[in-house]
Design a protein around this motif. Structure first.
Motif, PDB file in Angstrom:
ATOM      1  N   GLY A  12      43.347  48.631  43.067  1.00 20.79           N
ATOM      2  CA  GLY A  12      43.164  48.817  41.556  1.00 20.79           C
ATOM      3  C   GLY A  12      44.186  47.965  40.910  1.00 20.79           C
ATOM      4  O   GLY A  12      44.212  48.093  39.780  1.00 20.79           O
ATOM      5  N   GLY A  14      44.177  44.741  40.550  1.00 20.43           N
ATOM      6  CA  GLY A  14      43.615  43.679  39.874  1.00 20.43           C
ATOM      7  C   GLY A  14      43.324  42.430  40.696  1.00 20.43           C
ATOM      8  O   GLY A  14      43.209  41.400  40.272  1.00 20.43           O
ATOM      9  N   LYS A  15      43.355  42.629  42.145  1.00 19.26           N
ATOM     10  CA  LYS A  15      43.210  41.570  42.819  1.00 19.26           C
ATOM     11  C   LYS A  15      41.776  40.793  42.731  1.00 19.26           C
ATOM     12  O   LYS A  15      41.816  39.767  42.567  1.00 19.26           O
ATOM     13  N   SER A  16      40.617  41.663  42.558  1.00 19.65           N
ATOM     14  CA  SER A  16      39.400  41.203  42.447  1.00 19.65           C
ATOM     15  C   SER A  16      39.466  40.310  41.206  1.00 19.65           C
ATOM     16  O   SER A  16      38.925  39.222  41.158  1.00 19.65           O
ATOM     17  N   THR A  17      39.873  40.900  40.133  1.00 26.43           N
ATOM     18  CA  THR A  17      39.908  40.518  38.824  1.00 26.43           C
ATOM     19  C   THR A  17      40.658  39.120  38.984  1.00 26.43           C
ATOM     20  O   THR A  17      40.085  38.032  38.288  1.00 26.43           O
ATOM     21  N   ASN A 193      50.692  42.157  37.354  1.00 28.46           N
ATOM     22  CA  ASN A 193      49.423  42.172  36.504  1.00 28.46           C
ATOM     23  C   ASN A 193      49.724  43.513  35.442  1.00 28.46           C
ATOM     24  O   ASN A 193      50.197  44.490  36.169  1.00 28.46           O
ATOM     25  N   ARG A 194      49.165  43.282  34.378  1.00 28.28           N
ATOM     26  CA  ARG A 194      49.330  44.428  33.471  1.00 28.28           C
ATOM     27  C   ARG A 194      50.754  44.833  33.089  1.00 28.28           C
ATOM     28  O   ARG A 194      51.059  45.796  32.810  1.00 28.28           O
ATOM     29  N   SER A 224      44.758  42.822  29.296  1.00 26.52           N
ATOM     30  CA  SER A 224      43.992  42.191  28.496  1.00 26.52           C
ATOM     31  C   SER A 224      42.584  42.911  27.966  1.00 26.52           C
ATOM     32  O   SER A 224      42.012  43.597  28.754  1.00 26.52           O
TER      33      SER A 224
HETATM   34  N1  ADP Z   1      45.155  42.067  33.185  1.00 24.13           N
HETATM   35  C1  ADP Z   1      44.232  42.994  32.915  1.00 24.13           C
HETATM   36  N2  ADP Z   1      43.881  43.588  31.721  1.00 24.13           N
HETATM   37  C2  ADP Z   1      42.932  44.699  31.558  1.00 24.13           C
HETATM   38  N3  ADP Z   1      42.394  45.266  32.713  1.00 24.13           N
HETATM   39  C3  ADP Z   1      42.239  44.738  33.954  1.00 24.13           C
HETATM   40  C4  ADP Z   1      43.496  43.776  34.277  1.00 24.13           C
HETATM   41  N4  ADP Z   1      43.384  43.401  35.637  1.00 24.13           N
HETATM   42  C5  ADP Z   1      42.647  44.171  35.912  1.00 24.13           C
HETATM   43  N5  ADP Z   1      41.972  45.096  35.305  1.00 24.13           N
HETATM   44  C6  ADP Z   1      41.021  46.039  35.423  1.00 24.13           C
HETATM   45  O1  ADP Z   1      41.765  46.829  36.199  1.00 24.13           O
HETATM   46  C7  ADP Z   1      40.507  47.490  37.174  1.00 24.13           C
HETATM   47  C8  ADP Z   1      41.098  47.164  38.976  1.00 24.13           C
HETATM   48  O2  ADP Z   1      40.952  45.671  38.828  1.00 24.13           O
HETATM   49  P1  ADP Z   1      40.245  45.087  40.215  1.00 24.13           P
HETATM   50  O3  ADP Z   1      40.502  43.864  39.959  1.00 24.13           O
HETATM   51  O4  ADP Z   1      39.203  45.848  40.626  1.00 24.13           O
HETATM   52  O5  ADP Z   1      41.544  45.557  41.165  1.00 24.13           O
HETATM   53  P2  ADP Z   1      41.501  45.445  42.641  1.00 24.13           P
HETATM   54  O6  ADP Z   1      40.474  44.438  43.258  1.00 24.13           O
HETATM   55  O7  ADP Z   1      43.035  45.262  43.213  1.00 24.13           O
HETATM   56  O8  ADP Z   1      41.292  46.977  43.340  1.00 24.13           O
HETATM   57  C9  ADP Z   1      39.382  46.922  36.552  1.00 24.13           C
HETATM   58  O9  ADP Z   1      38.933  47.828  35.779  1.00 24.13           O
HETATM   59  C10 ADP Z   1      39.757  45.705  35.868  1.00 24.13           C
HETATM   60  O10 ADP Z   1      38.813  45.319  34.935  1.00 24.13           O
END
Ligand code: ADP
Ligand code: MG
Length: 258
Positions: A12, A14-17, A193-194, A224
């Motif tokens: 959660g 933001g790895k995948s994002t 992140n965030r 964001s």
């Molecule tokens: N910089 C950011 N700004 C706003 N939302 C974000 C940001 N980074 C991640 N998110 C949101 O946070 C949630 C988790 O991100 P995700 O990439 O799925 O995490 P992980 O892969 O680490 O489990 C998603 O809903 C994503 O859209």
């Protein structure tokens, strides 16, 4: 250029994002480049973020389940080694997108199965990576991924943390485990992140206290609204507007890696 970059951190954060933003950056910067994405996180998938629907049968988990089924039915020729079969199943599971290839590890069927997929991960990286200039891996949050020395030829480990105690705790654990099992990355990058601007110094201090020359603070990406929106409406994250602040920052940070 030959880079294997793995994104890890607590679920959660933001790895995948952030991996998809790196993919966007690479596609923009290098028009012709062979990129492979290995999605090794069973809890979510990269395919979702880029608007691609993938069925279980198309994942490594799905192929392995089918393979097990064939063994049980004695449909596997005796003169072929298990490794050879795994190899061919892996190539079979490669999903060719327009500008890059994608491998979804998927879940194992039932309890305990995922570990066996994880066991294959190192081999999969070895077999596939040499055909690509850049490999991006979305690593599972669990640390077993590291303890099995999967990361041996990963050049760059990006550890993502959000502004939370657990995010930073997981980051620290990953660093400890990689030390314990003697994984050698060329670089370990810490990516906040965030993080609100006024909290940067907390992570900065944590990273400074690590005192390993290969562990560096990559920087910060703020929360964001545009990313939230793309996620909420289920839009392909690769279409995130180029002028969005998060993407602009991500580009600057990623230029330090590739
Ligand atoms: N910089 C950011 N700004 C706003 N939302 C974000 C940001 N980074 C991640 N998110 C949101 O946070 C949630 C988790 O991100 P995700 O990439 O799925 O995490 P992980 O892969 O680490 O489990 C998603 O809903 C994503 O859209
Ligand atoms: Mg994820």
């Amino acid at each position: 250029m030959r880079k294997i970059i793995s994104f890890s951190g607590k679920g959660g954060v933001g790895k995948s994002t952030l991996l998809v933003l790196m993919l966007k950056y690479l596609l923009e910067k290098y028009k012709k480049i062979n990129i492979l994405i290995i999605d090794a996180d069973p809890d979510a998938n990269i395919a979702d973020l880029i608007g691609k629907e993938i069925h279980f049968k198309e994942t490594i988990g799905g192929k392995m389940a089918e393979f097990k089924h064939k063994i049980q039915k004695r449909q596997i020729p005796l003169d072929v080694s298990k490794d050879q079969i795994v190899e061919s199943e892996v190539f079979d599971a490669l999903i060719e997108m327009d500008a890059f290839d994608l491998l979804e590890m998927g879940r194992g069927e039932g309890e305990g199965c995922y570990c066996s997929i994880n066991n294959y991960l190192k081999r999969i990286i070895d077999v596939l990576a040499k055909n690509y200039e850049i490999v991006l891996i979305d690593a599972p949050a669990g640390l077993e991924f590291f303890s099995r020395k999967t990361g041996r030829n990963v050049t760059d480990l990006v550890i993502v943390s959000d502004p939370s105690k657990m995010g930073i705790h997981t980051m620290t654990r990953i660093l400890e485990v990689s030390e314990e099992v003697d994984l050698r990355f060329e670089n370990i990058w810490i990516l906040g992140n965030r993080f609100p601007d006024n909290l940067h110094d907390i992570l900065e201090k944590d990273v400074a206290s690590i005192k390993k020359n290969y562990v560096k603070l990559l920087g910060f990406i703020s929360n964001s609204e545009e990313i939230s929106k793309m996620n909420l409406i289920g839009e392909n994250l690769l279409q995130l507007p180029k002028d969005s602040e998060a993407y602009q920052t991500a580009k600057e940070l990623y230029a330090k890696i590739v």
